[in-house]
Design a protein around this motif. Structure first.
Motif, short mmCIF file in Angstrom:
data_model
loop_
_atom_site.label_atom_id
_atom_site.label_comp_id
_atom_site.label_asym_id
_atom_site.label_seq_id
_atom_site.Cartn_x
_atom_site.Cartn_y
_atom_site.Cartn_z
N MET B 34 19.21 48.82 35.15
CA MET B 34 18.81 50.18 34.78
C MET B 34 20.01 51.01 34.32
SD MET B 34 15.63 50.15 34.82
CE MET B 34 15.52 51.82 34.21
N GLN B 35 21.13 50.81 34.99
CA GLN B 35 22.33 51.56 34.58
C GLN B 35 22.72 51.23 33.14
OE1 GLN B 35 24.71 50.19 37.87
NE2 GLN B 35 24.84 52.23 38.78
N THR B 41 17.64 54.80 26.40
CA THR B 41 16.27 55.28 26.53
C THR B 41 16.11 56.68 25.95
OG1 THR B 41 16.71 56.20 28.72
CG2 THR B 41 15.92 53.93 28.64
N GLY B 42 14.89 57.14 25.89
CA GLY B 42 14.63 58.50 25.42
C GLY B 42 14.07 58.56 24.02
N HIS B 43 13.81 57.38 23.43
CA HIS B 43 13.32 57.36 22.05
C HIS B 43 11.81 57.16 21.96
CE1 HIS B 43 17.48 57.30 20.92
NE2 HIS B 43 17.67 56.26 21.71
N ALA B 44 11.25 56.45 22.93
CA ALA B 44 9.83 56.12 22.85
C ALA B 44 8.97 57.33 23.20
CB ALA B 44 9.51 54.98 23.81
N TYR B 45 7.75 57.34 22.64
CA TYR B 45 6.79 58.37 23.02
C TYR B 45 5.82 57.75 24.02
CZ TYR B 45 4.24 62.68 22.71
OH TYR B 45 3.68 63.89 23.03
N VAL B 131 12.58 50.42 30.47
CA VAL B 131 13.03 49.13 29.94
C VAL B 131 12.39 48.87 28.57
CG1 VAL B 131 13.09 46.64 30.34
CG2 VAL B 131 13.37 48.19 32.26
N MET B 132 11.11 49.18 28.45
CA MET B 132 10.44 49.00 27.15
C MET B 132 11.01 49.96 26.10
SD MET B 132 6.43 48.31 27.94
CE MET B 132 5.88 46.86 28.85
N ASP B 133 11.35 51.14 26.56
CA ASP B 133 11.96 52.15 25.69
C ASP B 133 13.31 51.63 25.15
OD1 ASP B 133 13.00 54.43 24.54
OD2 ASP B 133 12.71 55.73 26.27
#
Lengths: 130, 313
Positions: B34-35, B41-45, B131-133
């Protein structure tokens, strides 16, 4: 501890999943997480689902007689996904004479009609790689 | 597999599966994964799909995912089903409705059991979304368990939340109760060819306008017949409108800030809980305290305060 995750899959064209559902239910009651994908799955779909779900066990149920073709096809595709350790088992109406060839092809165990579900649970617990 | 996080970032689908497994089972490498992924991250809707059991959430998600694929977007799907409170086992059956998506490389679908979480998601859903993001999915669906009235965690996890309802589930007083009917950015009446769909739409409309306040975003009521692919493109269009709306007025930033804060607090809770398990429960200290408390030689309030102040030293 990790939960044991099992894909219960119905390869091929037979339309009966009572057996698969009974097994799925027994595995649930044993504390496993059971992904059930429904009827009429191709080996490609089964292998792709097994990899996405990262299951520890792929359990196939088949009644149509196509097991000599479909079981080894699933084994091959699952291994190709990089799932070296996944335990692959089968069940259904499988003549005893066919079982050695299936095991040769990489199916770890085959459970025929009349097997108590507890035996399947115990087999998985004993052989799953966690 | 070594370097799971790196493999995820390079687009290895099996690494994505492995990463979610590590997180779900709280393996030792989960935190490191995760680190490493967090900066990406932060791109997916994130779209939340919730509603009662049998409303057609999985079928709808399947069709909506296909519509996004037609538009060239990549899609992640996390579908939650309940874990048994008795055995801890679960039947994860959402894939049955989504088999067509299995062989599409632009889609990654993962089933999760609730594992004791009561809010309609599992404790690790938010991390699985991340993770998917990081993997690069454009749109991520989170499909909750079939909910009753109060499982509303989805609203904390999703950018846009859609509540799926079906005709024939109750009279109009159900529609003004608190709970899931307060969390919809969009309401969809699925199985809209069944009797009572128009009545349900009327009741929902009345419920939504009952307060008489003009809202910036008045949740629209959509109708679909998911298994016939009817109304799907319209729902996707409405998702887009809502996205634009909250992006334009700053709500999206507010929601995501709130989410980050909640996640931080959840993480602290779980770390503190872990600390207490290790230092109070597993070493048997709690049992000794319970005996003292039962004998009324001390009380739980004093002892809890002591444990906390020791921990903070």
């Amino acid at each position: 501890m990790d939960k044991i995750k099992v894909l219960v899959a119905k390869p091929g064209l037979d339309g009966h999943d009572r057996g698969a559902k009974v097994v799925a239910r027994a595995l649930r009651d044993a504390g496993f997480e059971v992904v059930y994908t429904g009827l009429r799955q191709t080996p490609e779909q089964i292998a792709a689902a097994a990899a996405e779900e990262d299951v520890d066990v792929v359990a196939m149920s088949l009644l149509s007689g196509a097991h000599p073709h479909l079981f080894p096809a699933v084994v091959k595709l699952v291994r190709e996904k990089g799932m070296k350790d996944a335990l692959i088992i089968g069940g259904g109406v499988i003549p005893d004479g066919d079982i050695p060839a299936l095991k040769e092809a990489g199916v770890s165990e085959v459970f025929t009609p009349g097997t108590p579900t507890g035996d399947i649970v115990e087999y998985i617990k004993a052989h799953v790689k966690k | 597999m070594e370097n799971i996080a790196e493999e995820v970032l390079m687009g290895n689908r099996y690494a994505l599966a492995k990463a979610i497994t590590a997180i779900e089972n709280e393996r030792e490498n989960a935190m490191e994964i995760m680190q490493k992924l967090y900066p990406h991250t932060g791109h997916a809707y994130v779209l939340g799909i919730t509603g009662p059991p049998g409303a057609g959430k999985s079928t709808l998600t399947d069709k909506l995912a296909k519509e996004y694929r037609r538009q060239g977007k990549t899609v992640g799907i996390i579908a939650i089903d309940p874990s048994s409170p008795f055995s801890g086992g679960a039947i994860l059956g959402d894939r049955i409705r989504m088999n067509d998506l299995t062989l599409d490389d632009g889609v990654f679908m993962r089933s999760m059991g609730t594992r004791g979480s009561l809010g309609g998601l599992s404790h690790k859903t938010a991390d699985a979304v991340k993770v998917m993001d990081a993997f690069g999915m454009d749109v991520i669906f989170v499909e909750t368990v079939g909910v009753g009235q109060s499982e509303v965690d989805i609203v904390k996890a999703a950018d846009t939340t859609m509540v799926v309802l079906i005709p024939g589930m109750g009279d109009d007083i159900q529609a003004i109760k608190a709970g899931i009917l307060e969390i919809g950015d969009i309401f969809t009446i699925n199985k809209a060819d069944h009797d009572g769909a128009d009545k349900l739409a009327t009741e929902l409309n009345m419920m939504l306008d009952l307060d008489g306040v003009m809202k910036e975003w008045r949740p629209p009521i959509m109708k679909t017949i998911a298994n016939q692919n009817i109304g799907i493109a319209e729902v996707v269009e409405t998702f887009g409108k809502h996205h634009n709306h909250i992006d334009g007025n700053g709500q999206l930033t507010v929601r995501r800030t709130e989410r980050t804060k909640n996640e931080m607090l959840d993480l602290l809770d779980s770390r503190i809980g872990e600390h207490i398990r290790r230092n109070v429960v597993e070493n048997g200290k709690i049992d000794k305290l319970v005996e003292e408390i039962k004998a009324r030689r001390t009380d739980p309030y004093t002892e809890a305060a002591k444990i906390v102040s020791e921990m903070l030293k």
